[in-house]
Write a protein that holds these residues in place. Sequence first.
Motif, PDB file in Angstrom:
ATOM      1  N   GLN A 248      44.476  77.033   6.312  1.00  0.00           N
ATOM      2  CA  GLN A 248      43.210  77.738   6.564  1.00  0.00           C
ATOM      3  C   GLN A 248      42.014  77.031   5.915  1.00  0.00           C
ATOM      4  N   LEU A 249      42.204  76.612   4.679  1.00  0.00           N
ATOM      5  CA  LEU A 249      41.059  76.089   3.931  1.00  0.00           C
ATOM      6  C   LEU A 249      40.644  74.687   4.370  1.00  0.00           C
ATOM      7  N   SER A 250      41.529  73.968   5.081  1.00  0.00           N
ATOM      8  CA  SER A 250      41.157  72.623   5.556  1.00  0.00           C
ATOM      9  C   SER A 250      39.966  72.718   6.515  1.00  0.00           C
ATOM     10  N   ILE A 251      39.822  73.855   7.200  1.00  0.00           N
ATOM     11  CA  ILE A 251      38.705  74.028   8.147  1.00  0.00           C
ATOM     12  C   ILE A 251      37.363  73.899   7.425  1.00  0.00           C
ATOM     13  N   ILE A 252      37.326  74.304   6.153  1.00  0.00           N
ATOM     14  CA  ILE A 252      36.062  74.182   5.409  1.00  0.00           C
ATOM     15  C   ILE A 252      36.126  73.035   4.399  1.00  0.00           C
ATOM     16  N   GLY A 253      37.017  72.064   4.673  1.00  0.00           N
ATOM     17  CA  GLY A 253      36.993  70.814   3.919  1.00  0.00           C
ATOM     18  C   GLY A 253      37.836  70.747   2.664  1.00  0.00           C
ATOM     19  N   TRP A 254      38.701  71.741   2.412  1.00  0.00           N
ATOM     20  CA  TRP A 254      39.547  71.664   1.216  1.00  0.00           C
ATOM     21  C   TRP A 254      40.651  70.631   1.462  1.00  0.00           C
ATOM     22  N   SER A 255      40.920  69.796   0.471  1.00  0.00           N
ATOM     23  CA  SER A 255      41.960  68.763   0.593  1.00  0.00           C
ATOM     24  C   SER A 255      43.312  69.354   0.178  1.00  0.00           C
ATOM     25  N   PRO A 256      44.437  68.671   0.552  1.00  0.00           N
ATOM     26  CA  PRO A 256      45.751  69.140   0.087  1.00  0.00           C
ATOM     27  C   PRO A 256      45.822  69.218  -1.443  1.00  0.00           C
TER      28      PRO A 256
ATOM     29  N   LEU B 153      41.396  93.929  -2.366  1.00  0.00           N
ATOM     30  CA  LEU B 153      40.262  94.071  -1.449  1.00  0.00           C
ATOM     31  C   LEU B 153      39.192  93.061  -1.866  1.00  0.00           C
ATOM     32  N   ALA B 154      38.696  92.296  -0.923  1.00  0.00           N
ATOM     33  CA  ALA B 154      37.695  91.273  -1.265  1.00  0.00           C
ATOM     34  C   ALA B 154      36.465  91.414  -0.385  1.00  0.00           C
ATOM     35  N   HIS B 155      35.305  91.377  -1.015  1.00  0.00           N
ATOM     36  CA  HIS B 155      34.054  91.396  -0.253  1.00  0.00           C
ATOM     37  C   HIS B 155      33.852  90.032   0.410  1.00  0.00           C
ATOM     38  N   SER B 156      33.140  90.040   1.529  1.00  0.00           N
ATOM     39  CA  SER B 156      32.909  88.798   2.290  1.00  0.00           C
ATOM     40  C   SER B 156      32.161  87.730   1.490  1.00  0.00           C
ATOM     41  N   TYR B 157      31.505  88.093   0.392  1.00  0.00           N
ATOM     42  CA  TYR B 157      30.779  87.102  -0.415  1.00  0.00           C
ATOM     43  C   TYR B 157      31.669  86.427  -1.455  1.00  0.00           C
ATOM     44  N   GLN B 158      32.954  86.773  -1.477  1.00  0.00           N
ATOM     45  CA  GLN B 158      33.854  86.130  -2.441  1.00  0.00           C
ATOM     46  C   GLN B 158      34.144  84.691  -2.005  1.00  0.00           C
ATOM     47  N   THR B 159      34.718  83.920  -2.919  1.00  0.00           N
ATOM     48  CA  THR B 159      34.977  82.504  -2.628  1.00  0.00           C
ATOM     49  C   THR B 159      36.223  82.368  -1.733  1.00  0.00           C
ATOM     50  N   PRO B 160      36.348  81.243  -1.004  1.00  0.00           N
ATOM     51  CA  PRO B 160      37.470  81.094  -0.041  1.00  0.00           C
ATOM     52  C   PRO B 160      38.847  81.170  -0.695  1.00  0.00           C
ATOM     53  N   ASP B 161      38.996  80.710  -1.947  1.00  0.00           N
ATOM     54  CA  ASP B 161      40.320  80.782  -2.593  1.00  0.00           C
ATOM     55  C   ASP B 161      40.764  82.235  -2.732  1.00  0.00           C
ATOM     56  N   ILE B 162      39.817  83.137  -2.942  1.00  0.00           N
ATOM     57  CA  ILE B 162      40.153  84.567  -3.041  1.00  0.00           C
ATOM     58  C   ILE B 162      40.362  85.154  -1.647  1.00  0.00           C
ATOM     59  N   ILE B 163      39.437  84.856  -0.740  1.00  0.00           N
ATOM     60  CA  ILE B 163      39.530  85.450   0.610  1.00  0.00           C
ATOM     61  C   ILE B 163      40.805  85.000   1.328  1.00  0.00           C
TER      62      ILE B 163
ATOM     63  N   VAL C 299      21.293  84.305   7.123  1.00  0.00           N
ATOM     64  CA  VAL C 299      20.348  84.569   6.045  1.00  0.00           C
ATOM     65  C   VAL C 299      20.957  85.659   5.176  1.00  0.00           C
ATOM     66  N   THR C 300      21.887  85.221   4.358  1.00  0.00           N
ATOM     67  CA  THR C 300      22.593  86.128   3.453  1.00  0.00           C
ATOM     68  C   THR C 300      23.273  85.284   2.384  1.00  0.00           C
ATOM     69  N   GLU C 301      24.047  85.920   1.518  1.00  0.00           N
ATOM     70  CA  GLU C 301      24.709  85.187   0.435  1.00  0.00           C
ATOM     71  C   GLU C 301      25.566  84.070   1.018  1.00  0.00           C
ATOM     72  N   CYS C 302      25.623  82.915   0.318  1.00  0.00           N
ATOM     73  CA  CYS C 302      26.208  81.747   0.991  1.00  0.00           C
ATOM     74  C   CYS C 302      27.727  81.810   1.157  1.00  0.00           C
ATOM     75  N   GLY C 303      28.424  82.701   0.445  1.00  0.00           N
ATOM     76  CA  GLY C 303      29.866  82.814   0.614  1.00  0.00           C
ATOM     77  C   GLY C 303      30.252  83.198   2.035  1.00  0.00           C
ATOM     78  N   MET C 304      29.376  83.877   2.722  1.00  0.00           N
ATOM     79  CA  MET C 304      29.634  84.341   4.082  1.00  0.00           C
ATOM     80  C   MET C 304      29.834  83.155   5.035  1.00  0.00           C
ATOM     81  N   THR C 305      29.155  82.064   4.766  1.00  0.00           N
ATOM     82  CA  THR C 305      29.217  80.910   5.668  1.00  0.00           C
ATOM     83  C   THR C 305      30.639  80.351   5.746  1.00  0.00           C
ATOM     84  N   ASP C 306      31.271  80.147   4.589  1.00  0.00           N
ATOM     85  CA  ASP C 306      32.640  79.608   4.587  1.00  0.00           C
ATOM     86  C   ASP C 306      33.591  80.551   5.310  1.00  0.00           C
ATOM     87  N   LYS C 307      33.425  81.847   5.064  1.00  0.00           N
ATOM     88  CA  LYS C 307      34.317  82.818   5.706  1.00  0.00           C
ATOM     89  C   LYS C 307      34.210  82.705   7.236  1.00  0.00           C
TER      90      LYS C 307
END
Length: 349
Positions: free
Chosen positions: A28-36, A61-71, A273-281
């Motif tokens: 999942q995370l490779s889509i936003i550039g995370w390496s192995p 439960l995680a809010h959409s503004y959380q970081t990708p490792d949590i989501i 136009v919102t908190e930047c965590g939303m973009t990765d999600k």
Amino acid sequence: MSVETLKWTSLPYTETQIADEAARLHSQLSIIGWSPVECSLIAPLTWEINKLKREMNAVILAHSYQTPDIIYGIADHVGDSLGLSQVAATTDADVVVFCGVKFMAETAKILSPEKTVLLPDDRAGCSLAASITAEDVRELKRQYPGVPVVCYVNTYAEVKAECDACCTSANALAVVNDMEGDRVIFLPDTLMAQNLRPHTDKEIIAWNGTCVVHENFGSAELEAFRGQYPDAKVLAHTECVPEVVAQADMAGSTSGMERYIAEHEEAKTFMLVTECGMTDKLKVQFPDRDFIGTCVLCPFMKKIELRNVLTAMKNPDSSQVIELDRQVINGARRSLDRMLQVGRAERVK
Ligand code: SF4
């Protein structure tokens, strides 16, 4: 026994388990550039948290503004305040771990008081929630007797307990319109109140709180973006100033943004136009679209990390366990129930 064998047998997992976990994360995370390698580094933490979750009958439960490792690493449900509060009210888990901010964890406790609710870091506050106290609400009620009070969910439990109904950005308009009479006190977000006014016949008396993230966005940035990407859609949160909301193609909650993207298949580029965590999600969720986000982080949301989630689940200290007075729970519950009855989401744009 070799030193290498000893090292692995002292850990709660095997090399194979961690390799499988890293592969799961990378899918999942490779889509936003995370390496192995980056996925391998967090895999021991996500593996252990997920194992504890099963053993404790916990839900994360995680809010959409959380970081990708949590989501993508540990969350069972991801969403906005309304969606997560509906899950908190109905889950059969014994423990709720809230990866969000304190007022959200309190909301989970109000809706499920018999459950253990954990907030991994009690510094995860909110500028809106901090802007008003229960005594401030009592003073407003003395000033405007009989006028119903609607509080945005970004308030602490004691404040909710003083109000007639709660709302989220997803259903603020529906809740305001549902109140009796022609005047409503709306708190604490003054910008959201300004954004609601053109869409309701009610007179809105507003408090003066703002979100430290959304108050930063200005219309000049949007104009520059429009010039560069004329076909892109601009999605803005209703905690932004009215000039930004006026220029947006859609204004509402984070779940409203997701719905808008899903419904507009023809649109390929979006500015959020919102908190930047939303973009990765959204990049993971809609890999065929392009998202241009902003770089404004919520300092409170980002207090939650995998390490403090693990600590809170293994050995929580008192600051990580949400405890609320029974009277406050009962008062706040009334206000939340009114919101959940109205329920529906209504966009202001
Ligand atoms: S983004 Fe704004 S409203 Fe949301 S938690 Fe952070 S400070 Fe509060």
